[in-house]
Design a protein around this motif. Structure first.
Motif, mmCIF file in Angstrom:
data_model
loop_
_atom_site.group_PDB
_atom_site.id
_atom_site.type_symbol
_atom_site.label_atom_id
_atom_site.label_comp_id
_atom_site.label_asym_id
_atom_site.label_seq_id
_atom_site.Cartn_x
_atom_site.Cartn_y
_atom_site.Cartn_z
ATOM 1 N N TRP A 26 42.205 -57.777 -124.658
ATOM 2 C CA TRP A 26 41.638 -56.483 -124.290
ATOM 3 C C TRP A 26 41.639 -56.396 -122.779
ATOM 4 O O TRP A 26 40.597 -56.317 -122.139
ATOM 5 C CB TRP A 26 40.230 -56.331 -124.853
ATOM 6 N N ASP A 28 44.419 -55.166 -119.229
ATOM 7 C CA ASP A 28 45.603 -54.397 -118.864
ATOM 8 C C ASP A 28 46.886 -55.151 -119.193
ATOM 9 O O ASP A 28 47.891 -54.572 -119.541
ATOM 10 C CB ASP A 28 45.604 -54.067 -117.372
ATOM 11 N N LEU A 96 36.363 -51.919 -118.127
ATOM 12 C CA LEU A 96 36.069 -50.805 -119.026
ATOM 13 C C LEU A 96 34.614 -50.837 -119.482
ATOM 14 O O LEU A 96 33.971 -49.793 -119.595
ATOM 15 C CB LEU A 96 37.007 -50.819 -120.235
ATOM 16 N N ILE A 119 36.707 -45.162 -124.429
ATOM 17 C CA ILE A 119 37.886 -45.221 -123.568
ATOM 18 C C ILE A 119 39.069 -45.566 -124.452
ATOM 19 O O ILE A 119 39.106 -46.633 -125.066
ATOM 20 C CB ILE A 119 37.718 -46.251 -122.435
ATOM 21 N N THR A 121 43.012 -46.473 -124.976
ATOM 22 C CA THR A 121 43.938 -47.264 -124.160
ATOM 23 C C THR A 121 45.377 -47.166 -124.663
ATOM 24 O O THR A 121 46.004 -48.177 -124.979
ATOM 25 C CB THR A 121 43.487 -48.736 -124.117
ATOM 26 N N HIS A 125 48.337 -44.666 -119.931
ATOM 27 C CA HIS A 125 47.146 -44.760 -119.090
ATOM 28 C C HIS A 125 45.917 -44.592 -119.967
ATOM 29 O O HIS A 125 45.997 -44.062 -121.066
ATOM 30 C CB HIS A 125 47.137 -43.703 -117.981
ATOM 31 N N ASN A 126 44.777 -45.035 -119.471
ATOM 32 C CA ASN A 126 43.538 -44.890 -120.231
ATOM 33 C C ASN A 126 43.106 -43.426 -120.262
ATOM 34 O O ASN A 126 43.454 -42.647 -119.371
ATOM 35 C CB ASN A 126 42.425 -45.729 -119.614
ATOM 36 N N TYR A 128 39.456 -41.239 -120.835
ATOM 37 C CA TYR A 128 38.012 -41.282 -121.000
ATOM 38 C C TYR A 128 37.591 -40.178 -121.966
ATOM 39 O O TYR A 128 37.938 -39.012 -121.769
ATOM 40 C CB TYR A 128 37.287 -41.072 -119.672
#
Length: 168
Positions: A26, A28, A96, A119, A121, A125-126, A128
């Motif tokens: 979990w 990047d 996060l 959030i 993923t 890109h993430n 929100y």
């Protein structure tokens, strides 16, 4: 208050016959987990990593005292964490877990839009997910939309455009 531990992945299976486990990270990048020498199970039980290596999008870890498939199977389904003190990020990056629950404000008007509830993923890109107000927002976590992130201050300021909001 920030937690002492940061969840970093889940053990999803064993790998090989010498007790190695397969972890879905979990983070990047799975490479991020290679810097840690100690991981923690739920409840804070430490596990010393003898080896940490990347396999495609997963991480393979061999822990001290876990040297059989049977011992590794007992860890399957467990969440791994790292100590916040050991986790370092480049300037301007945030965990996060620290963004969850932050208040979200419209950068132009100062209006409170809600709080970060989730959030997402996806690969690009993430995103929100902001809720708690009259509307719900899906805000891409890219510089065009994120004007300011202030974890210590407890807020994120965003630039809104049409299409980011939905009715609750």
């Amino acid at each position: 208050m920030k937690s002492q531990f940061l969840e970093t992945g889940q053990i999803v299976n064993t790998h090989g016959v010498k007790g190695e486990v397969k972890v879905v990270p979990w983070a990047d990048s799975p490479e991020y987990l290679k810097q840690f020498h100690t991981f923690y199970l739920e409840g804070g039980t430490p596990l010393k990593a003898l080896s940490v290596r990347v396999d495609k999008t997963n991480v393979l870890i061999r822990f001290e005292g876990v040297d059989t498939v049977e011992a590794a199977m007992k860890l399957k389904g467990k969440t791994l964490s790292v100590s916040r003190a050991d986790a370092k990020l480049p300037a301007g990056r945030h965990f996060l877990a620290d963004l969850m629950g932050l208040e979200v404000l419209d950068a132009a008007t100062g209006e409170r839009l809600g709080v970060v509830e989730d959030i997402l993923t996806p690969p690009a890109h993430n995103v929100y997910v902001v809720g708690g107000g009259e509307r719900r927002y899906m805000i891409p976590a890219v510089p065009a939309f994120i004007a300011e992130t202030n974890v210590e201050g407890g807020y994120i300021k965003v630039n809104l455009i049409e299409g980011l909001e939905t009715d609750v």
